[in-house]
Design an enzyme around this catalytic site. Structure first.
Site, PDB file in Angstrom:
ATOM      1  N   ARG A 169       0.819  -1.211   0.000  1.00 25.41           N
ATOM      2  CA  ARG A 169       0.000   0.000   0.000  1.00 25.41           C
ATOM      3  C   ARG A 169       0.859   1.271   0.000  1.00 25.41           C
ATOM      4  O   ARG A 169       0.577   2.232  -0.706  1.00 25.41           O
ATOM      5  CB  ARG A 169      -0.858  -0.037   1.276  1.00 25.41           C
ATOM      6  CG  ARG A 169      -2.233   0.500   1.116  1.00 25.41           C
ATOM      7  CD  ARG A 169      -3.034   0.308   2.377  1.00 25.41           C
ATOM      8  NE  ARG A 169      -3.794  -0.934   2.380  1.00 25.41           N
ATOM      9  CZ  ARG A 169      -4.829  -1.191   1.599  1.00 25.41           C
ATOM     10  NH1 ARG A 169      -5.244  -0.293   0.731  1.00 25.41           N
ATOM     11  NH2 ARG A 169      -5.473  -2.336   1.671  1.00 25.41           N
ATOM     12  N   GLN A 229     -29.000  10.971  -5.428  1.00 25.34           N
ATOM     13  CA  GLN A 229     -28.706  12.080  -4.503  1.00 25.34           C
ATOM     14  C   GLN A 229     -27.200  12.359  -4.442  1.00 25.34           C
ATOM     15  O   GLN A 229     -26.780  13.496  -4.240  1.00 25.34           O
ATOM     16  CB  GLN A 229     -29.253  11.768  -3.104  1.00 25.34           C
ATOM     17  CG  GLN A 229     -30.763  11.625  -3.060  1.00 25.34           C
ATOM     18  CD  GLN A 229     -31.476  12.781  -3.742  1.00 25.34           C
ATOM     19  OE1 GLN A 229     -31.175  13.944  -3.490  1.00 25.34           O
ATOM     20  NE2 GLN A 229     -32.410  12.456  -4.624  1.00 25.34           N
ATOM     21  N   ARG A 271     -10.017   2.287  -2.519  1.00 25.31           N
ATOM     22  CA  ARG A 271      -8.741   1.917  -1.900  1.00 25.31           C
ATOM     23  C   ARG A 271      -8.688   2.523  -0.512  1.00 25.31           C
ATOM     24  O   ARG A 271      -9.113   3.661  -0.312  1.00 25.31           O
ATOM     25  CB  ARG A 271      -7.569   2.514  -2.692  1.00 25.31           C
ATOM     26  CG  ARG A 271      -7.413   2.017  -4.089  1.00 25.31           C
ATOM     27  CD  ARG A 271      -6.628   0.750  -4.195  1.00 25.31           C
ATOM     28  NE  ARG A 271      -5.373   0.765  -3.464  1.00 25.31           N
ATOM     29  CZ  ARG A 271      -4.676  -0.336  -3.173  1.00 25.31           C
ATOM     30  NH1 ARG A 271      -5.115  -1.513  -3.532  1.00 25.31           N
ATOM     31  NH2 ARG A 271      -3.537  -0.256  -2.508  1.00 25.31           N
ATOM     32  N   HIS A 287     -19.393   8.882   0.464  1.00 21.59           N
ATOM     33  CA  HIS A 287     -19.664   7.541   0.995  1.00 21.59           C
ATOM     34  C   HIS A 287     -21.170   7.306   0.943  1.00 21.59           C
ATOM     35  O   HIS A 287     -21.949   8.183   1.333  1.00 21.59           O
ATOM     36  CB  HIS A 287     -19.145   7.435   2.429  1.00 21.59           C
ATOM     37  CG  HIS A 287     -19.312   6.066   2.987  1.00 21.59           C
ATOM     38  ND1 HIS A 287     -18.494   5.003   2.616  1.00 21.59           N
ATOM     39  CD2 HIS A 287     -20.221   5.555   3.848  1.00 21.59           C
ATOM     40  CE1 HIS A 287     -18.899   3.912   3.244  1.00 21.59           C
ATOM     41  NE2 HIS A 287     -19.940   4.210   3.999  1.00 21.59           N
ATOM     42  N   ASN A 342     -14.307  12.965  -0.086  1.00 18.94           N
ATOM     43  CA  ASN A 342     -14.787  11.626  -0.444  1.00 18.94           C
ATOM     44  C   ASN A 342     -16.310  11.620  -0.377  1.00 18.94           C
ATOM     45  O   ASN A 342     -16.914  12.413   0.352  1.00 18.94           O
ATOM     46  CB  ASN A 342     -14.244  10.602   0.557  1.00 18.94           C
ATOM     47  CG  ASN A 342     -14.679   9.184   0.219  1.00 18.94           C
ATOM     48  OD1 ASN A 342     -14.627   8.762  -0.943  1.00 18.94           O
ATOM     49  ND2 ASN A 342     -15.132   8.434   1.216  1.00 18.94           N
TER      50      ASN A 342
HETATM   51  C1  GAR Z   1     -20.721   5.457  -5.196  1.00 17.50           C
HETATM   52  O1  GAR Z   1     -21.947   4.977  -4.722  1.00 17.50           O
HETATM   53  C2  GAR Z   1     -19.861   5.948  -4.054  1.00 17.50           C
HETATM   54  O2  GAR Z   1     -20.596   6.552  -3.029  1.00 17.50           O
HETATM   55  C3  GAR Z   1     -19.242   4.669  -3.573  1.00 17.50           C
HETATM   56  O3  GAR Z   1     -18.932   3.953  -4.741  1.00 17.50           O
HETATM   57  C4  GAR Z   1     -19.864   4.312  -5.759  1.00 17.50           C
HETATM   58  C5  GAR Z   1     -19.088   4.731  -6.973  1.00 17.50           C
HETATM   59  O4  GAR Z   1     -19.936   4.972  -8.054  1.00 17.50           O
HETATM   60  N1  GAR Z   1     -18.085   4.910  -2.773  1.00 17.50           N
HETATM   61  C6  GAR Z   1     -17.727   4.160  -1.730  1.00 17.50           C
HETATM   62  O5  GAR Z   1     -18.331   3.162  -1.397  1.00 17.50           O
HETATM   63  C7  GAR Z   1     -16.482   4.628  -1.007  1.00 17.50           C
HETATM   64  N2  GAR Z   1     -16.377   4.004   0.264  1.00 17.50           N
HETATM   65  P1  GAR Z   1     -19.438   5.807  -9.297  1.00 17.50           P
HETATM   66  O6  GAR Z   1     -18.115   5.158  -9.751  1.00 17.50           O
HETATM   67  O7  GAR Z   1     -20.502   5.620 -10.317  1.00 17.50           O
HETATM   68  O8  GAR Z   1     -19.248   7.224  -8.867  1.00 17.50           O
END
Ligand code: GAR
Length: 212
Positions: A65, A173, A91, A109, A107
């Site tokens: 990492r 959303q 990651r 989430h 970020n």
């Molecule tokens: C999204 O739902 C984002 O919130 C999540 O991954 C998806 C990516 O979608 N992120 C996480 O889970 C981070 N911990 P996208 O590639 O279409 O934006």
């Protein structure tokens, strides 16, 4: 002109939403690059179609990492970003990486943090039986899926929901709140004080959707 680097791992729909908002609202910002840790991330094609530089740094080519993150920092910094946006970047980042971008690393989430950190948030929400769920944009700190929250959006949870249905409702959303949070950052409207993010002039930092 704010310079932004967006990190993705897959589909990149949040990145797309940010790029579209930047174009539509003529943000005083440049998306300097989209970087993926996966060579086949779908979002790379979209970035290229918009003439945004699309780069790949394949984590599987690194022994650990720390060495991946060190190289990633070099690559990101070659674009001199004011803001680094994690948009589905799957990651876990080292403390060194997070410190390097402190205060300029966002970020998204897919849960109403601090509920349901980690993976499979929609399954977690259904298992817990919560009646509302949602998404959170936050500044990244060393604690996984924690850090000062910029904006949240909630959606209802229905008895008939599946993880997929819920994910779709939440994603819609996400595409509203992530561009908004990035715009606030660009416009210098965010300050962090005691783990709280203030927007000035004040604006709602919690959206409630009733969409089915
Ligand atoms: C999204 O739902 C984002 O919130 C999540 O991954 C998806 C990516 O979608 N992120 C996480 O889970 C981070 N911990 P996208 O590639 O279409 O934006």
């Amino acid at each position: 002109m704010t310079s932004i680097v967006i990190l993705i791992s897959g589909r990149g729909s949040n990145m797309e939403a940010i790029v579209h908002a930047a174009q539509k609202e003529a943000w005083p910002a440049k998306i300097a690059a989209v970087i993926s840790n996966r060579p086949n991330a779908g979002g790379l094609d979209f970035a290229r179609s918009q003439d945004i530089e699309a780069a790949v740094l394949d984590h599987s080519q690194f022994k650990d990492r720390a060495s991946f993150d060190a190289e990633l920092i070099k690559l990101i910094d070659s674009y001199s970003p004011d803001l680094v946006v994690l948009a589905g970047f799957m990651r876990i980042l080292t403390g060194g990486f997070v410190k390097h971008y402190a205060g300029r690393l966002l970020n998204i989430h897919p849960s109403l943090l601090p509920l349901f950190p980690g993976l499979h948030t929609h399954e977690q929400a259904l298992e817990a039986g919560v009646k509302e769920h949602g998404a959170t944009v936050h500044f990244v700190t060393e604690a996984l899926d924690h850090g000062p929250m910029v904006i949240q959006a909630s959606v209802p949870v229905f008895p008939s929901d599946t993880p997929d249905l819920l994910a779709k409702r939440v994603l819609k959303q996400e595409h509203v709140i992530y561009p908004r949070a990035v715009r606030w950052f660009i416009d210098n409207r965010l300050t962090i004080s005691d783990n709280r993010v203030l927007v000035s002039p004040p604006e709602l930092q919690m959206l409630t959707s009733t969409d089915k």
